[in-house]
Design a protein around this motif. Sequence first.
Motif, mmCIF file in Angstrom:
data_model
loop_
_atom_site.group_PDB
_atom_site.id
_atom_site.type_symbol
_atom_site.label_atom_id
_atom_site.label_comp_id
_atom_site.label_asym_id
_atom_site.label_seq_id
_atom_site.Cartn_x
_atom_site.Cartn_y
_atom_site.Cartn_z
ATOM 1 N N ASN A 138 -25.971 8.972 -5.025
ATOM 2 C CA ASN A 138 -24.936 8.203 -5.717
ATOM 3 C C ASN A 138 -23.657 8.135 -4.896
ATOM 4 O O ASN A 138 -22.974 7.106 -4.861
ATOM 5 N N LEU A 174 -22.110 4.649 -3.662
ATOM 6 C CA LEU A 174 -20.745 4.301 -4.047
ATOM 7 C C LEU A 174 -19.900 3.959 -2.828
ATOM 8 O O LEU A 174 -19.104 3.006 -2.844
ATOM 9 N N GLU A 175 -20.093 4.730 -1.769
ATOM 10 C CA GLU A 175 -19.346 4.454 -0.540
ATOM 11 C C GLU A 175 -19.693 3.061 -0.006
ATOM 12 O O GLU A 175 -18.799 2.305 0.407
ATOM 13 N N TRP A 186 -20.843 0.584 -1.793
ATOM 14 C CA TRP A 186 -20.345 -0.376 -2.782
ATOM 15 C C TRP A 186 -18.866 -0.675 -2.552
ATOM 16 O O TRP A 186 -18.429 -1.835 -2.554
ATOM 17 N N LEU A 187 -18.097 0.379 -2.346
ATOM 18 C CA LEU A 187 -16.659 0.193 -2.127
ATOM 19 C C LEU A 187 -16.392 -0.466 -0.781
ATOM 20 O O LEU A 187 -15.443 -1.262 -0.637
ATOM 21 N N ASN A 237 -16.241 -4.072 -3.546
ATOM 22 C CA ASN A 237 -16.490 -4.072 -4.994
ATOM 23 C C ASN A 237 -15.604 -3.035 -5.685
ATOM 24 O O ASN A 237 -15.135 -2.067 -5.057
ATOM 25 N N GLU A 282 -14.830 0.106 -8.154
ATOM 26 C CA GLU A 282 -15.585 1.303 -8.526
ATOM 27 C C GLU A 282 -16.060 1.243 -9.970
ATOM 28 O O GLU A 282 -17.127 1.756 -10.314
ATOM 29 N N PHE A 294 -19.547 -0.036 -10.465
ATOM 30 C CA PHE A 294 -20.649 0.637 -9.774
ATOM 31 C C PHE A 294 -21.674 1.176 -10.765
ATOM 32 O O PHE A 294 -21.312 1.791 -11.773
#
Length: 710
Positions: free
Chosen positions: A108, A112-113, A115-116, A120, A122, A125
């Motif tokens: 995760n 997340l890294e 995604w950011l 995007n 947070e 996410f």
Amino acid sequence: MTTTTETKSGVSPRVVLQKVGTSLSNMVMPNIPALIAWGLLTAFFIPDGWTPNEPLASVVGPMIHYLLPLLIANTGGRMVYEARGAVVGVIATMGVIAGSDWLIAQENARLLEEWLAGGNAEADFSALGQVHMFIGAMIMAPLAAWVMKKLDRLWQDHIPAGFEMLVNMFSAGIFGFIALAAGFFGLAPLVNGLMTLLSNGVAALVNAGLLPLVSILIEPAKVFFLNNAINHGVLTPLGISEAAENGKSVLFLLEANPGPGVGILLAYTFFGRGAARASAPGAAIIQFFGGIHEIYFPYVLMKPILILAAIGGGMTGVAINVAFDTGLIAPASPGSIFAIFGVAARDSYLGIALSVLGAATVSFLLSALFLKIGKQDDGDIAAATAKMEQMKGKKSSVAGALTGASAAGAGAAAAADASAHTGPIQKIVFACDAGMGSSAMGATVLRKKVRAAGFEDVEVTNKAISSLNDEWDLVVTQKELTDRARQRTGSAVHVSVDQFMNSPRYDEVVELVQQRNSGAPAPEADGAAAAVGAGAAATAGANAAAAPDGAPRGRHAADRPADAAGSTPILAPSSIVLDGTARDAASGIDEAGALLVAAGAVDEGYVRAMHDREATVSTFMGNGLAIPHGTNEAKSSISRSAMSFVRYPGGIDWNGNPTTFVIGIAGVGNEHLALLQKVAMTFSDPAQVARLEQATTTDEILEILGDEEE
């Protein structure tokens, strides 16, 4: 192919899958009530439930993620190595759970890294959810328990006296730590990958509208007793994970739907012939309302083309469930219509009812067609039931409903009762009311005979009837207790004996073990030697095996087995009487019991319980020996383990049996069993009994019972 051939060759996939499925089922089934409790929490208290409640809903997550897998781990470890296996199994499974959580957290964080980095927010996410370690528990706990059992055998004969508890505690703790680490870094990644693969496979079937095709696999697997591996190994873990996310899962309904089976039975009711037609209505009631699906398997085996009817019904039921988006909140076990509706999601009642009706209708129509167009005899339901039991590997608990036979009315002889269990004999238990006296001695005698016949891996132990479950291959009881034992171990071979010491029935048991486990007839010479069980060499080996600490022979009384406090021998010189005054069983119990009370081991209530035990079943063992002891309920009257020894040179009448020796026992745990094993082997040897009759001092009695070489 016979069971013996399959076992001997070890190459039958069906037998392997049956064993795996049975093991998985034995881990899951005892914990179904916990799964139901979790399902009810989910149904009522989550935000989308009947009565949303945020505080109670907070229990849902920890229960499914920690409690339920650890309960399964406890059961799986206990199956392999009792309480010790349960402890290390739970420790090891905790490592798998934590390892899975750590992997998910790492993944995760990486996602997340990324995604950011893509610009995007947070808040948008979508993190990966937890993987619930049901499969991990079913793999890791039995494995850890098995390894612990093997390790204990390596050093159990080399532990100095007095250090047993220290070694046992630290060895289990150290190995539990190692198993935890192995589960964390080794098994957790594998199970996470497997669960992802299985979940994706089920999702692909659902998205493609192909989920009904699983009935092509499940329905034949049920008839051949292969469904447990699929149901408890795959569908239950996946269903629980899906129910945790969505509040329900259709996977719980793939195997549990009673529609296909009841359709076949109704077709036999209207279009069958002979005994099959006569028994089908009752079987339909048992299957549909009782949830015992195996009762319809013999009807399919009589006419194998009916498997197509079961598949057609199963596919219809699944298709309707998918169309109505139905599901259960927890596994329905047994597969009764009551159990299914009891755990149905609140939006699924109509769809489930239609799926059961649709499955039964299609199955009924196809079965009726096959019965009408095909050649049909009177239907040998007894032969089909026997065939089913052969495939199952043990007696069916519902076979009597089909054949008219009663399990309780089976013959006492092992040969006559051998049909109750058709596989190899690996686990033998002696059962009595309290599980600490007569059964322990009988187990000792038979264990030596089984070992002498060359079967080192066959487990022979003793338990109280109240603690039995249906895991044993063969159960030995006194004839007065056999019916009680059958109620708890209906699928086992049952052997009834008059007395536990030197029953001729033990030779039959050894012969049965030889036939089942090797496929060869009993060797005459070895079989005779095993049957006698009284020669000097056999007694020497038995006494050596029974020695609790490997001490040299001829120990003084003060050095003999002591109670938990380590200060008082279990059989003290003051508890030995060489010339008893009793004249019958009742006064003999009073005399032996009074010695236990005088030794401070029991209170007067235990002596009354000794009389209650004798009123239920005789404690006469044979060879002039009686071993009176209290009932299982009287264990609270015992303050420490102790034994008393009373000799009656002229003999007394023990309810019709001439008795020279009375040994009273009171046991806490298993502390007294080592000395009791010595007693058993001593009284299986006529020469040792003669020495006891001729002994003139208490030290001689203690010497004979503790002698490890003679």
